[in-house]
Design a protein around this motif. Structure first.
Motif, PDB file in Angstrom:
ATOM      1  N   PRO A  61      46.032  47.539  38.501  1.00 61.46           N
ATOM      2  CA  PRO A  61      45.411  48.870  38.599  1.00 61.46           C
ATOM      3  C   PRO A  61      44.500  49.156  37.410  1.00 61.46           C
ATOM      4  CG  PRO A  61      47.688  49.068  37.911  1.00 61.46           C
ATOM      5  CD  PRO A  61      47.471  47.611  38.224  1.00 61.46           C
ATOM      6  N   TYR A  62      43.642  50.131  37.601  1.00 60.82           N
ATOM      7  CA  TYR A  62      42.671  50.518  36.577  1.00 60.82           C
ATOM      8  C   TYR A  62      42.692  52.031  36.467  1.00 60.82           C
ATOM      9  CZ  TYR A  62      38.074  51.173  34.346  1.00 60.82           C
ATOM     10  OH  TYR A  62      37.054  51.539  33.506  1.00 60.82           O
ATOM     11  N   SER A  63      42.984  52.541  35.270  1.00 62.57           N
ATOM     12  CA  SER A  63      43.046  53.980  35.045  1.00 62.57           C
ATOM     13  C   SER A  63      42.084  54.338  33.923  1.00 62.57           C
ATOM     14  CB  SER A  63      44.477  54.402  34.672  1.00 62.57           C
ATOM     15  OG  SER A  63      44.553  55.789  34.406  1.00 62.57           O
ATOM     16  N   ALA A  64      41.230  55.326  34.165  1.00 62.39           N
ATOM     17  CA  ALA A  64      40.225  55.742  33.175  1.00 62.39           C
ATOM     18  C   ALA A  64      40.225  57.255  33.062  1.00 62.39           C
ATOM     19  CB  ALA A  64      38.841  55.226  33.569  1.00 62.39           C
ATOM     20  N   PRO A  65      41.167  57.840  32.304  1.00 66.60           N
ATOM     21  CA  PRO A  65      41.221  59.296  32.170  1.00 66.60           C
ATOM     22  C   PRO A  65      40.039  59.840  31.387  1.00 66.60           C
ATOM     23  CG  PRO A  65      42.776  58.248  30.667  1.00 66.60           C
ATOM     24  CD  PRO A  65      42.227  57.164  31.543  1.00 66.60           C
ATOM     25  N   HIS A  66      39.693  61.097  31.659  1.00 69.66           N
ATOM     26  CA  HIS A  66      38.625  61.770  30.932  1.00 69.66           C
ATOM     27  C   HIS A  66      39.099  62.097  29.522  1.00 69.66           C
ATOM     28  CE1 HIS A  66      35.665  65.071  30.088  1.00 69.66           C
ATOM     29  NE2 HIS A  66      34.877  64.235  30.741  1.00 69.66           N
ATOM     30  N   HIS A  67      38.147  62.240  28.595  1.00 68.19           N
ATOM     31  CA  HIS A  67      38.544  62.458  27.207  1.00 68.19           C
ATOM     32  C   HIS A  67      39.175  63.828  26.980  1.00 68.19           C
ATOM     33  CE1 HIS A  67      34.383  64.166  27.167  1.00 68.19           C
ATOM     34  NE2 HIS A  67      34.951  65.066  26.380  1.00 68.19           N
ATOM     35  N   THR A  68      39.146  64.705  27.980  1.00 66.85           N
ATOM     36  CA  THR A  68      39.821  66.001  27.849  1.00 66.85           C
ATOM     37  C   THR A  68      41.272  65.948  28.317  1.00 66.85           C
ATOM     38  OG1 THR A  68      38.990  66.648  30.031  1.00 66.85           O
ATOM     39  CG2 THR A  68      37.669  67.286  28.120  1.00 66.85           C
ATOM     40  N   ALA A  69      41.760  64.773  28.682  1.00 66.10           N
ATOM     41  CA  ALA A  69      43.142  64.649  29.171  1.00 66.10           C
ATOM     42  C   ALA A  69      44.134  65.077  28.093  1.00 66.10           C
ATOM     43  CB  ALA A  69      43.418  63.207  29.594  1.00 66.10           C
ATOM     44  N   THR A  70      45.187  65.762  28.514  1.00 60.66           N
ATOM     45  CA  THR A  70      46.218  66.217  27.592  1.00 60.66           C
ATOM     46  C   THR A  70      47.250  65.116  27.372  1.00 60.66           C
ATOM     47  OG1 THR A  70      47.604  67.112  29.359  1.00 60.66           O
ATOM     48  CG2 THR A  70      45.915  68.576  28.415  1.00 60.66           C
ATOM     49  N   ARG A  71      48.151  65.368  26.427  1.00 59.74           N
ATOM     50  CA  ARG A  71      49.198  64.386  26.147  1.00 59.74           C
ATOM     51  C   ARG A  71      50.133  64.236  27.345  1.00 59.74           C
ATOM     52  NH1 ARG A  71      52.492  65.178  20.698  1.00 59.74           N
ATOM     53  NH2 ARG A  71      52.887  67.178  21.727  1.00 59.74           N
ATOM     54  N   VAL A  72      50.434  65.342  28.026  1.00 58.39           N
ATOM     55  CA  VAL A  72      51.290  65.262  29.213  1.00 58.39           C
ATOM     56  C   VAL A  72      50.615  64.439  30.298  1.00 58.39           C
ATOM     57  CG1 VAL A  72      52.328  66.608  31.074  1.00 58.39           C
ATOM     58  CG2 VAL A  72      52.525  67.397  28.718  1.00 58.39           C
ATOM     59  N   ALA A  73      49.314  64.640  30.494  1.00 56.61           N
ATOM     60  CA  ALA A  73      48.597  63.855  31.493  1.00 56.61           C
ATOM     61  C   ALA A  73      48.584  62.380  31.127  1.00 56.61           C
ATOM     62  CB  ALA A  73      47.165  64.370  31.643  1.00 56.61           C
ATOM     63  N   MET A  74      48.595  62.070  29.840  1.00 59.69           N
ATOM     64  CA  MET A  74      48.524  60.676  29.414  1.00 59.69           C
ATOM     65  C   MET A  74      49.872  59.966  29.536  1.00 59.69           C
ATOM     66  SD  MET A  74      46.354  58.399  28.360  1.00 59.69           S
ATOM     67  CE  MET A  74      44.989  59.380  27.734  1.00 59.69           C
ATOM     68  N   VAL A  75      50.930  60.573  29.014  1.00 59.71           N
ATOM     69  CA  VAL A  75      52.221  59.875  28.967  1.00 59.71           C
ATOM     70  C   VAL A  75      53.181  60.319  30.060  1.00 59.71           C
ATOM     71  CG1 VAL A  75      52.017  59.522  26.495  1.00 59.71           C
ATOM     72  CG2 VAL A  75      53.251  61.506  27.331  1.00 59.71           C
ATOM     73  N   GLY A  76      52.909  61.446  30.727  1.00 54.75           N
ATOM     74  CA  GLY A  76      53.783  61.902  31.792  1.00 54.75           C
ATOM     75  C   GLY A  76      54.516  63.170  31.410  1.00 54.75           C
ATOM     76  N   GLY A  77      55.073  63.832  32.407  1.00 51.12           N
ATOM     77  CA  GLY A  77      55.800  65.081  32.193  1.00 51.12           C
ATOM     78  C   GLY A  77      55.430  66.084  33.258  1.00 51.12           C
ATOM     79  N   GLY A  78      55.542  67.360  32.938  1.00 50.04           N
ATOM     80  CA  GLY A  78      55.234  68.419  33.885  1.00 50.04           C
ATOM     81  C   GLY A  78      56.243  69.539  33.790  1.00 50.04           C
ATOM     82  N   SER A  79      55.858  70.702  34.280  1.00 51.13           N
ATOM     83  CA  SER A  79      56.734  71.870  34.192  1.00 51.13           C
ATOM     84  C   SER A  79      57.746  71.928  35.325  1.00 51.13           C
ATOM     85  CB  SER A  79      55.888  73.151  34.192  1.00 51.13           C
ATOM     86  OG  SER A  79      55.059  73.202  35.347  1.00 51.13           O
ATOM     87  N   THR A  80      57.368  71.495  36.522  1.00 52.88           N
ATOM     88  CA  THR A  80      58.285  71.553  37.668  1.00 52.88           C
ATOM     89  C   THR A  80      59.037  70.249  37.875  1.00 52.88           C
ATOM     90  OG1 THR A  80      56.468  70.919  39.152  1.00 52.88           O
ATOM     91  CG2 THR A  80      56.873  73.269  38.831  1.00 52.88           C
ATOM     92  N   GLY A  81      58.455  69.144  37.514  1.00 50.54           N
ATOM     93  CA  GLY A  81      59.093  67.842  37.656  1.00 50.54           C
ATOM     94  C   GLY A  81      58.398  66.838  36.768  1.00 50.54           C
TER      95      GLY A  81
END
Length: 511
Positions: free
Chosen positions: A275-295
């Motif tokens: 796979p290939y993942s290319a997040p935008h430079h505005t990505a947050t730490r949660v978006a990068m490593v995982g997490g979330g408020s509901t799950g």
């Protein structure tokens, strides 16, 4: 009055946990009570299931219904328990045979009209249930191909509650539900015929193409610095095209992560290419490593598992986001601690970063940034992070003449991938009997103890360490790159030229 049990699965990260769904019909005012630590979406299942059963031509029991989800201490989230609850309630009411629901695992959401809807995380749920000894699964038609990726299981793909109850009773399904499990093949579109990215498209950068080949052969991390238009993004996009295809076990690992993330294709569920993942430079730490408020959901590093994570304009990312990559770069996994629990996601990826040499990004004499500003810009990438990057190269603008001259020497991704595969075979043979398959995966202590480099080749790094030009971690990473260079050249051990080139690549002084 009556009791029935069915089975479902709860997911924590990419790990499935069996959940026993018990339905008890008792005397009292007609109501449905859910116990067992359900979340909001699961509590809403009461009205959803009642309407689905009524619209499927079944009779909803007019009594006090208690549904227990055990173990009670395990958090349950989402709508994937709908089918199991409906089967348990109707089984307790005698509408379907009890023996037909006891040994089946139910995974699907229900619509108000009784149709089944797909849910996320079916593959890891089925894998966990099989480890627990369960082999029969009832899922929505859209999830059937994903569930069948697990061998030696019986998958009952249903379109509606009506079809499910007919199958449980041993009756013929309704005519409207009798169609093939697999959807008809879609017509080929122009986008489907578009050629894959090819390494030969990047002209005028032979050193950078060589660095991509080395990175692919050993699983090394790569950093590219250069002005816009020099091919940094093109090279990163083509790195997955020279990586070896995923093995069956790796493909299932990657598919399980994307199943939980909800990014899996329904038509071709198995991911067999890196796979290939290319997040935008505005990505947050949660978006990068995982997490979330509901799950807790997997982040970009996990969606790039067994593939490539590309950070374009890396200095523009938040410092905390970049530093959060240090743990998964070392361990190949990321642990997310939240109030809901602690979840570990796999995250063994190849990091590829690209950066402009300064904020203005103008090449050569056109740059107006003073030296202190240039240093501050690249200093946004912390030393500990760069210390974990094996290959660092600088790209320069190319002229039209250089583009034309390089065209006969630019090799295709297929040609490079063949050399990469041969190098990987050599390293895999060397690592036979160990948990490692690529040079970048070997811990430093094991690398020095079990795969020593000849003294003549090691002396170059020893001298650089005495001069303070390289850290102990940098020595280990340079040795891994040296082994990769030896594998690409077909040598049994690194030679001085390999360690010299590895040190130059690590320090960013090559060529």
């Amino acid at each position: 009055m009556a009791l029935a049990r069915t089975l479902s699965m709860a997911l924590l990260g990419v790990e499935g946990h069996p959940v026993e769904v018990e339905a008890h019909l008792g005397s009292g005012q007609a109501a449905l009570t859910l116990v067992g630590l359900p979340d909001t979406a699961l509590r809403e299942a009461r009205d959803r299931i009642r309407a689905a059963v009524a619209n499927s031509g079944e009779t909803w029991p007019d009594c006090q219904i208690t549904v227990s989800l055990s173990p009670a201490s395990l958090p349950k989230r989402g709508s994937g328990f709908d089918l199991a609850i409906a089967a348990a309630v109707l089984g307790a009411d005698g509408a379907v045979p009890l023996e037909s629901v006891h040994d089946c695992v139910f995974l699907a959401e229900l619509g108000l009209d009784g149709r089944t809807r797909p849910v996320e995380g079916v593959l890891p749920a089925v894998l966990a249930a099989v480890r627990g000894g369960h082999t029969t699964f009832a899922v929505a038609r859209e999830n059937a191909a994903e569930a069948r990726l697990v061998p030696d299981v019986e998958v009952i793909a249903v379109r509606s509650l009506t079809e499910l109850f007919a199958r449980l009773r041993g009756e013929a399904p309704p005519q409207e539900d009798l169609f093939e499990d697999e959807p008809p093949p879609r017509p080929e579109r122009d986008a489907d015929r578009a050629p894959r990215p090819d390494l030969a498209d990047v002209l005028g950068q032979p050193v950078a193409r060589r660095a991509v080949e080395i990175a692919a052969a050993g699983g090394h991390h790569l950093m590219m610095v250069g002005p816009p238009g020099t091919g940094k993004s093109l090279l990163a996009e083509r790195l997955p095209t020279v990586l070896p295809p995923l093995s069956r076990q790796e493909a299932v690992e990657v598919t399980a992560v994307h199943s939980v993330a909800g990014t899996l294709s329904r038509r071709e569920p198995l991911i067999s290419v890196p796979p290939y993942s290319a997040p935008h430079h505005t990505a947050t730490r949660v978006a990068m490593v995982g997490g979330g408020s509901t799950g807790i959901r997997p982040g970009c590093v996990s969606r790039a598992h067994r593939g490539v994570l590309f950070l374009d304009e890396a200095p523009e990312f938040q410092r905390s986001v970049l530093d959060s990559l240090r743990q998964p770069l070392e361990s190949g996994a990321v642990t997310v601690d939240r109030a809901q629990g602690t979840v570990t996601f796999p995250a063994r990826f190849q990091l590829c970063m690209a950066a402009n040499p300064c904020p203005c990004a103008r090449p050569g004499p056109a740059c107006t940034c003073p030296p202190p500003q240039r240093r501050r810009y690249l200093a946004r990438l912390s030393g500990p992070l760069l210390d974990r990057v094996d290959l660092k190269i600088e790209l320069q603008p190319v002229t039209r003449g250089e583009l034309l001259a390089d065209q006969p020497f630019a090799e295709t991704s297929e040609q490079v991938a063949e050399r990469v595969a041969q190098a990987r075979e050599r390293s895999a043979k060397r690592f036979e009997g160990t948990p490692w398959r690529a040079n970048a995966q070997v811990p430093g202590a094991e690398l020095r103890r079990r795969f020593p480099v000849p003294e003549a080749a090691r002396s170059i790094l020893a001298s650089a360490m005495e001069r303070g030009e390289i850290s102990a971690r940098g020595v280990d990473r340079s040795l891994r790159v040296a082994w990769t260079l030896a594998d690409l050249a077909g040598r049994g051990a690194p030679e001085p030229e390999d360690t010299a080139m590895a040190f130059a690549l690590w320090s960013g002084r090559y060529p």
